[in-house]
Design a protein around this motif. Sequence first.
Motif, short mmCIF file in Angstrom:
data_model
loop_
_atom_site.label_atom_id
_atom_site.label_comp_id
_atom_site.label_asym_id
_atom_site.label_seq_id
_atom_site.Cartn_x
_atom_site.Cartn_y
_atom_site.Cartn_z
N ASP A 526 0.86 -1.19 0.00
CA ASP A 526 0.00 0.00 0.00
C ASP A 526 0.89 1.23 0.00
OD1 ASP A 526 -3.16 0.69 0.96
OD2 ASP A 526 -1.63 2.25 1.23
N ILE A 527 0.61 2.13 -0.97
CA ILE A 527 1.46 3.32 -1.10
C ILE A 527 1.16 4.25 0.08
CG2 ILE A 527 2.08 5.24 -2.61
CD1 ILE A 527 0.93 3.52 -4.95
N PHE A 529 0.70 7.60 2.11
CA PHE A 529 0.20 8.97 1.88
C PHE A 529 -0.10 9.26 0.41
CE2 PHE A 529 3.30 9.41 5.54
CZ PHE A 529 2.34 9.42 6.54
N PHE A 530 -0.74 8.33 -0.22
CA PHE A 530 -1.01 8.52 -1.66
C PHE A 530 -2.04 9.63 -1.89
CE2 PHE A 530 -2.82 7.33 -5.83
CZ PHE A 530 -1.64 7.44 -6.56
N LYS A 531 -2.91 9.79 -0.92
CA LYS A 531 -3.95 10.80 -1.05
C LYS A 531 -3.34 12.19 -1.27
CE LYS A 531 -8.15 12.38 1.36
NZ LYS A 531 -7.93 13.74 1.11
N ASN A 534 -2.27 12.80 -4.82
CA ASN A 534 -3.41 13.23 -5.64
C ASN A 534 -3.77 14.68 -5.35
OD1 ASN A 534 -4.04 11.09 -7.27
ND2 ASN A 534 -5.36 10.09 -5.77
N HIS A 539 -4.59 14.14 -9.97
CA HIS A 539 -4.87 12.72 -10.22
C HIS A 539 -4.04 12.13 -11.35
CE1 HIS A 539 -8.10 12.27 -7.35
NE2 HIS A 539 -8.21 10.99 -7.72
N ASP A 543 -1.87 8.91 -11.19
CA ASP A 543 -1.91 7.74 -12.10
C ASP A 543 -0.51 7.36 -12.55
OD1 ASP A 543 -4.61 7.64 -11.90
OD2 ASP A 543 -5.05 8.46 -13.90
N ARG A 566 -3.03 -5.52 -9.34
CA ARG A 566 -3.55 -4.33 -8.66
C ARG A 566 -4.85 -4.74 -7.98
NH1 ARG A 566 -5.56 1.39 -11.13
NH2 ARG A 566 -5.69 2.49 -9.13
N GLY A 569 -7.56 0.73 -5.92
CA GLY A 569 -7.01 1.97 -5.41
C GLY A 569 -5.50 1.99 -5.53
N GLU A 570 -4.82 2.30 -4.38
CA GLU A 570 -3.36 2.36 -4.43
C GLU A 570 -2.76 1.13 -3.78
OE1 GLU A 570 -4.80 2.86 -1.80
OE2 GLU A 570 -3.63 3.75 -0.21
N LYS A 640 1.59 0.09 8.73
CA LYS A 640 1.14 1.47 8.62
C LYS A 640 1.20 2.14 9.99
CE LYS A 640 -0.36 2.00 4.26
NZ LYS A 640 0.03 3.04 3.35
N ARG A 644 4.99 3.22 8.73
CA ARG A 644 5.00 3.08 7.26
C ARG A 644 6.40 2.77 6.73
NH1 ARG A 644 1.11 7.03 8.36
NH2 ARG A 644 -0.94 6.53 7.46
#
Length: 651
Positions: A526-527, A529-531, A534, A539, A543, A566, A569-570, A640, A644
């Motif tokens: 899981d990436i 702080f991917f949010k 974005n 976005h 991607d 995949r 999501g991330e 996490k 992380r």
Amino acid sequence: MTRRLILMFLSLLALGIALLGLWPHAGHEANALLLLMLTLQAAGQAAWHWRNLLLSQLFLGLSLLINLLITCTFLLPESWVGVDHWGALLASLPGDWHIANIRPPILMLLACLGLNCSALLRLRLGLGSAIQLAQISLLMIFAIAADPSLSVASMSLAGFERMTLLSFIGLLLLAQWADLLPALTQMWRRNVLPLIISTMLTFICLLAWQQQSQDENNRINQATYVLGDKIATQLSREINDQLNAMRRFAGFWSLMGQTPTGGEWQRLARSYYKDFDYFQNIAFIDPDSVVTRVFPDKAGNHDVLGIRLFDTQPDTPLRNPLELGIEGHTGIIDLLQGGKGMVSYLPVRNTRDGSILGAIAMVVNLEPLLDKALNSARNEAFAITLSERGSIYIHVGPESRLAPWGHRIPIELPATDLTLGLQPTQQYLAASRGRLPEVTLLTGIMLAYLLFLVIYMYRRVSQEHGIVKNANDALKEEMVRRERLQKEIQWLARHDELTQLPNRRYFLEQVQSFSGKMPLTVMILDIDFFKSINDKLGHLEGDRYLQKIAAVSRAPVEAAGGILARFGGEEFVVCIPECPRAVGRTLAEELRRAVQGAGLPQPATDSVVTVSVGMACVARAPLRLEALLQAADEALYRAKSSGRNQVQVAA
Ligand SMILES: Nc1nc2c(ncn2[C@@H]2O[C@H](COP(=O)(O)OP(=O)(O)OP(=O)(O)O)[C@@H](O)[C@H]2O)c(=O)[nH]1
């Protein structure tokens, strides 16, 4: 509807013209048969344009019958059905019927036949209507341009009647062309090549017909001339023979040195007379031009006895022998005994003292002379005339239905310009002319027509084959396209379009196939702080991060014989068969470092993007995937919550 009305009107107009131009009048009953044929034909064609099939077939069929019958008179060999047989057939009809006056010139007859057939075949392109109309057009051109003498023993269609027939055919032809044209312009590709080839063949046949007709005419002309020449030679030979005989006869009396006594005259004259039965008489004329002896002593001849010829004919050539002692000959004269003839006067001189004792007159009647010269040649095939400077003295044989040509041959005779005329009858021409030109023409036309059909059919089949092939190719292309599309759909159903990785569904399927390959390791990546990526970078940039992380993670997983997918999501998920926990952990660390090593900027930490990895491993079967994933997820949660960018392994 309007078009059909116009075409019908053209046919009826043709009929009207034919009726006006060819209506039989005195001496032309024969036109009635032609007119009947044309009437039926025009009515049949008009009915066809009106699309009344039954009526058109009835009229056209009857017209065709008459046409074929007349065409047969041109084609059937004389030995099969002679001109006399046709004549006998026609003689049963009332009026003046004869082979030469019932049949139109062959080219026009064949044009009518062609129009009739094409209308009967309903002007269908598939049955060769295009070539039929082209052939009729060619026949028309030749009928207009060719020498009329080539149509031997046919109706002598002069001026108005010829124009009538040509207009009739022209109008029907025009109507048929107009009827066929719409279909022809639609199908011109299929028709144009066979049309050109067959029209050329027809043209060559027409040239061959023209040449052969010319040869045939020349042959008959030559044969007739030879016959005329033979008769003329025979005539002059006869006259010269009897003239020589008379010279001997006169010579005898000259030797005798005296005028003949009654008995001597009778005896000697009889022996000469019997050799030349066309002699009107032989006479002895005294120096004073009085007829003293005549043989034979029959009624007509007896009347001339005692006549003093210088009184009745002051300018008589008798003066030559009586005054000058040389021969004298009249031209063609009216004989005292009646009829036409010529008289030769031969001197009788005493051979001892040269005194003129008188003259022998030899009176020749032309008609028996000609009879003798004709011998067996006298028949109904020729009209034979004897004429001098345009005045016909004798006419032997038929006087009507003669050929439009004849021969005039001069006869070598003393003191006359006698000419023998020989003119064959139409009957003779029809019988003696070879059928080859017409057979060639009709065979050629038929061959050209058949050739058209063969080429036309070939082109039609190959065109249809082309259409089927094109449809086939299009179908094949469509199948390939659909197959490709199906593969695409199948691929899309199993993969994530953005990262090109297998999706969750495909991953779950694959993992089932690993169920016997224990130990089995599962990881969830899981990436971190991917949010914020974005939110801060957008976005699209998010991607691109997903694609990059998928790419750097894929190679080590696949090298280890596992599968990276995949999960949504991330989140990514990994499954590696035959992978013990320790190896799995090392690989998990390797993946974590690889993502970190990709150096993707992380705005949340002002560092680079990292992943947290939760790992679970099952040492032996049975595989309970849900539980395994649950364990890995819990390990991830621990990673996490433990800060992380680390790997946590489920217990
Ligand atoms: N650009 C992009 N963003 C996605 C896609 N799928 C999911 N996301 C985003 O991923 C983010 C996941 O955020 P969170 O689940 O809150 O977690 P996080 O921000 O990574 O934080 P932690 O997981 O707690 O480290 C969301 O903002 C989703 O909108 C995707 O296909 N493309």
